[in-house]
Design a protein around this motif. Sequence first.
Motif, PDB file in Angstrom:
ATOM      1  N   ARG A  56       0.822  -1.205   0.000  1.00 12.51           N
ATOM      2  CA  ARG A  56       0.000   0.000   0.000  1.00 12.51           C
ATOM      3  C   ARG A  56       0.861   1.261   0.000  1.00 12.51           C
ATOM      4  NH1 ARG A  56      -5.000   1.219   4.188  1.00 12.51           N
ATOM      5  NH2 ARG A  56      -6.166   2.475   2.715  1.00 12.51           N
TER       6      ARG A  56
ATOM      7  N   PHE B 100       1.144   4.008  -3.020  1.00 11.21           N
ATOM      8  CA  PHE B 100       0.896   5.438  -2.837  1.00 11.21           C
ATOM      9  C   PHE B 100       2.090   6.255  -3.333  1.00 11.21           C
ATOM     10  CE2 PHE B 100      -2.590   4.835   0.436  1.00 11.21           C
ATOM     11  CZ  PHE B 100      -3.526   5.568  -0.269  1.00 11.21           C
TER      12      PHE B 100
ATOM     13  N   THR C  54      -2.845   5.027  -7.114  1.00 13.19           N
ATOM     14  CA  THR C  54      -3.356   5.740  -5.945  1.00 13.19           C
ATOM     15  C   THR C  54      -4.751   5.245  -5.569  1.00 13.19           C
ATOM     16  OG1 THR C  54      -2.056   7.666  -6.585  1.00 13.19           O
ATOM     17  CG2 THR C  54      -3.807   8.035  -4.987  1.00 13.19           C
ATOM     18  N   ALA C  55      -5.592   5.017  -6.569  1.00 16.89           N
ATOM     19  CA  ALA C  55      -6.945   4.529  -6.292  1.00 16.89           C
ATOM     20  C   ALA C  55      -6.910   3.140  -5.661  1.00 16.89           C
ATOM     21  CB  ALA C  55      -7.769   4.512  -7.578  1.00 16.89           C
TER      22      ALA C  55
ATOM     23  N   SER D 205      -5.792   3.232  -2.157  1.00 18.74           N
ATOM     24  CA  SER D 205      -6.860   3.745  -1.299  1.00 18.74           C
ATOM     25  C   SER D 205      -7.869   2.656  -0.952  1.00 18.74           C
ATOM     26  CB  SER D 205      -7.587   4.901  -1.989  1.00 18.74           C
ATOM     27  OG  SER D 205      -6.714   5.958  -2.231  1.00 18.74           O
ATOM     28  N   PHE D 206      -8.120   1.754  -1.893  1.00 18.97           N
ATOM     29  CA  PHE D 206      -9.107   0.693  -1.675  1.00 18.97           C
ATOM     30  C   PHE D 206      -8.560  -0.504  -0.910  1.00 18.97           C
ATOM     31  CE2 PHE D 206     -11.009   2.239  -5.895  1.00 18.97           C
ATOM     32  CZ  PHE D 206     -11.838   3.127  -5.245  1.00 18.97           C
TER      33      PHE D 206
END
Length: 185
Positions: free
Chosen positions: A43, A47, A112-113, A116-117
Amino acid sequence: MYPPQPPQGPVPGGHDPYNQGQYGYPGVPQAPDKMPGTAITVRVLMFIGGVFGLLMGGLVLLIGLAAGGDGEFAQGFTEGMQGSGVHVDPAEVVVVMAIIGGVMLVYGIVSTALASFMGRRSGGILWSIVVFQSLAALLLVVNLFTGAIGAIIPLLFAVGMIVLMVVPATRAYYTPASAGPRAGY
């Protein structure tokens, strides 16, 4: 005269003596309650890569647009290309920069999406990340064959993220609780 009974419910430390594994089946690992370090690492890397892709993609697109314009920058850019011995039409350079910048920008948005998930525990998220990183790795391998030796570092990161996403600890975290026992566990 009766044998001692184990305590009822969870004991300190969260261990339930009656819980035999995930879904109550012996030998089936229990899904962790918090995100494992492997998933946290992926993660964070996604990012960082996403922000880098957004910034660099936007920058390359802006330079490409400025190089294709009628302003002072475009004239200097054209003179610089001709002075270095590269005789390419500035419009072709703009197209190439637009493609490169677009790919970097899309990578940044998707990375990035997906990062985020990652807090959602779903097999779809797990495999979306694996497929996305696999496609990124494939594109980077193509870059290596075209002579872009600098693609080796991001390729290693992409392969590392794929490996971290498919290790048992990460897969157990993203296995939905309603899935029941599965073969291979």
